[in-house]
Write an enzyme that holds these catalytic residues in place. Structure first.
Site, PDB file in Angstrom:
ATOM      1  N   THR A  80      13.293 -14.253 -19.689  1.00 35.99           N
ATOM      2  CA  THR A  80      11.822 -14.376 -19.676  1.00 35.99           C
ATOM      3  C   THR A  80      11.144 -13.181 -20.338  1.00 35.99           C
ATOM      4  OG1 THR A  80      11.477 -13.409 -17.456  1.00 35.99           O
ATOM      5  CG2 THR A  80      11.988 -15.756 -17.560  1.00 35.99           C
ATOM      6  N   CYS A  96      10.301 -21.453 -18.320  1.00 38.44           N
ATOM      7  CA  CYS A  96      11.614 -21.424 -18.986  1.00 38.44           C
ATOM      8  C   CYS A  96      12.581 -22.412 -18.332  1.00 38.44           C
ATOM      9  CB  CYS A  96      12.203 -20.006 -18.962  1.00 38.44           C
ATOM     10  SG  CYS A  96      11.314 -18.869 -20.026  1.00 38.44           S
ATOM     11  N   LEU A 128       6.280 -15.254 -19.289  1.00 37.33           N
ATOM     12  CA  LEU A 128       5.804 -16.436 -18.565  1.00 37.33           C
ATOM     13  C   LEU A 128       7.080 -17.068 -18.002  1.00 37.33           C
ATOM     14  CD1 LEU A 128       3.096 -17.924 -18.104  1.00 37.33           C
ATOM     15  CD2 LEU A 128       3.589 -19.262 -20.148  1.00 37.33           C
ATOM     16  N   HIS A 129       7.492 -16.568 -16.829  1.00 36.06           N
ATOM     17  CA  HIS A 129       8.850 -16.829 -16.340  1.00 36.06           C
ATOM     18  C   HIS A 129       9.203 -18.306 -16.111  1.00 36.06           C
ATOM     19  CE1 HIS A 129       8.850 -12.496 -15.412  1.00 36.06           C
ATOM     20  NE2 HIS A 129       7.685 -12.695 -14.810  1.00 36.06           N
ATOM     21  N   ASP A 130       8.469 -18.937 -15.185  1.00 34.21           N
ATOM     22  CA  ASP A 130       8.953 -20.210 -14.632  1.00 34.21           C
ATOM     23  C   ASP A 130       9.012 -21.377 -15.624  1.00 34.21           C
ATOM     24  OD1 ASP A 130       9.380 -18.933 -12.228  1.00 34.21           O
ATOM     25  OD2 ASP A 130       7.424 -19.483 -11.404  1.00 34.21           O
TER      26      ASP A 130
END
Ligand code: BDR
Ligand code: CA
Length: 313
Positions: free
Chosen positions: A196, A246, A242-244
Site C-alpha cells: 500500500t 488494494c 489508500l490501503h484497503d
C-alpha cells in the site's frame, strides 16, 4: 465468468469506504454477499454507521450490513481517530444512513453464509482487525474448510509498522485474532503496508477522482483529502497510501501485484513488538508457508482501475 462471492469485513474508515465502493462498482466480477463490521478505526457503532452511509452513497441500500465484535478478543480496543477523524469517515458531508442494520450478528452471518454456499465458493475480505473472522473460526471450526480464501489488508515486513514502530494497525489491534487466522490453514493472501505504501494517492490521482464530477467521485476525493493529511505529514511524501482498496483490486486484477508464498507468524506476547507480522520473506526458517505475501504493485494500473470503476457509480 461468474462473479466471485465475497464478504467484506471492515471498520470504515475512508480507505475501507473506497474498497466497498470498488466492490460495488464491479458487479460482473464481484458478488458482494454482505458487509460485516468490526470495531477498529472507530468504535463499532460508527463502523456500522459508516458502512451504511457508503452503501447509500453507492445507491445500494439493499446491501446487508451486520454488526460484529465491538472489541478485540483479549484486549482493550485501540482506535485511529488521529488518522480517520472522529467519525472515521471525516471529509465529505454525507447524510446519516436510513437503511437498517441486519439483526443477525456478523459472526453468525459469516458462519451461515459459508455453510449455505458450496465449499470453497466464498472469499472473505477483511479490511480491519481480524476479530470477527477469528471468532467465526473459533465458534465454527468447520468453516475453515469451506472458505475459498482470505484476502486481507494487514501487516508489513519491509515497512515494519504504522501504529507502532513494528506493527501495522489491523494486526496490532487484535494480534490474538490475527494469530488464529494465520494458523487456521485457510488459504491467505496478504496486502501489507509494503504494497500500500507503493500506491500513493498523489494530487493528480485524487484530482482524477474529483474530475469524475459525480457524487461518489467527489466524496472519494474528499475522503482521501482528509485521510491523507496524516500520512503526508508523517512520511513527508506528496501522497498517502489508500490501503484497503488494494484487497478488492487484487481480486479484480491480480496481475497488478507480485509477492511470495511465505510463512507469517504473529507476535502476541512481546510488549515491544506486539502485533508484528514476522514474515519469512527470505525463507531463512523451515516454517511452512501459510500465506501469499504481496510486496509489489503497479501503482498506475491500480489507480487506473480504481478511477474507471469509481466512475461507474
Ligand atoms: C489499515 O488501518 C486502518 O487505519 C486502515 O483502514 C487500514 O485498514 C492500515 O494500517
Ligand atoms: Ca480498514
Amino acid at each position: 465468468m461468474t462473479a466471485r462471492k465475497i464478504i467484506i469485513d471492515t471498520d470504515p474508515g475512508q480507505d475501507d469506504a473506497v474498497a466497498i465502493l470498488l466492490a460495488l462498482a464491479s458487479p460482473s466480477e464481484i458478488d458482494l454477499l454482505g458487509i460485516t463490521c468490526v470495531a477498529g478505526n472507530v468504535p463499532l457503532d460508527l463502523t456500522t454507521r459508516n458502512a451504511r452511509i457508503i452503501c447509500e452513497l453507492a445507491g445500494r441500500p439493499d446491501m446487508p450490513v451486520f454488526a460484529g465484535c465491538d472489541r478485540p478478543l483479549r484486549r482493550a480496543l485501540v482506535t485511529a481517530e488521529h488518522v480517520h477523524g472522529k467519525t472515521g469517515l471525516d471529509g465529505p458531508t454525507l447524510p446519516e444512513p436510513t437503511m437498517p442494520l441486519q439483526s443477525a450478528h456478523a459472526v453468525d452471518f459469516i458462519i451461515d453464509t459459508l455453510r449455505q454456499h458450496p465449499a470453497n465458493s466464498v472469499t472473505l475480505c477483511p479490511l480491519g482487525p481480524l476479530t470477527n473472522i477469528a471468532t467465526a473460526l473459533q465458534k465454527a471450526p468447520d468453516i475453515a474448510g469451506r472458505i475459498e480464501q482470505i484476502v486481507l489488508m494487514g501487516g508489513a515486513y519491509f515497512e515494519v509498522g504504522n501504529i507502532t514502530p513494528t506493527a501495522e494497525f489491523n494486526i496490532y489491534v487484535d494480534p490474538e485474532a490475527a494469530d488464529i487466522v494465520f494458523k487456521s490453514g485457510v488459504k491467505i493472501t496478504v496486502l501489507p503496508l509494503d504494497v500500500t505504501h507503493k500506491a500513493l494517492v498523489t494530487a493528480a490521482r485524487n484530482d482524477a477522482f474529483r474530475a469524475l464530477n459525480t457524487p461518489v467521485g467527489i466524496a472519494v476525493a474528499q475522503m482521501t483529502d482528509f485521510f491523507e493529511r496524516f500520512d503526508k505529514e508523517k512520511y513527508g511524501s506528496d501522497g498517502a497510501p489508500l490501503h484497503d482498496p488494494c484487497v478488492i483490486a487484487y481480486l479484480l486484477a491480480p496481475q497488478l501485484f507480485a509477492g511470495r508464498h511465505i510463512n507469517i507468524e504473529i507476535e502476541t506476547t512481546s510488549p515491544l513488538t506486539l502485533g508484528m507480522t514476522v514474515a519469512d520473506w527470505w525463507r531463512v526458517t523451515d516454517r511452512a508457508p501459510n500465506a501469499l505475501f504481496l510486496r509489489d504493485v503497479d501503482a498506475d494500473g491500480l489507480f487506473d482501475l480504481l478511477t474507471h470503476r469509481i466512475a461507474r457509480i
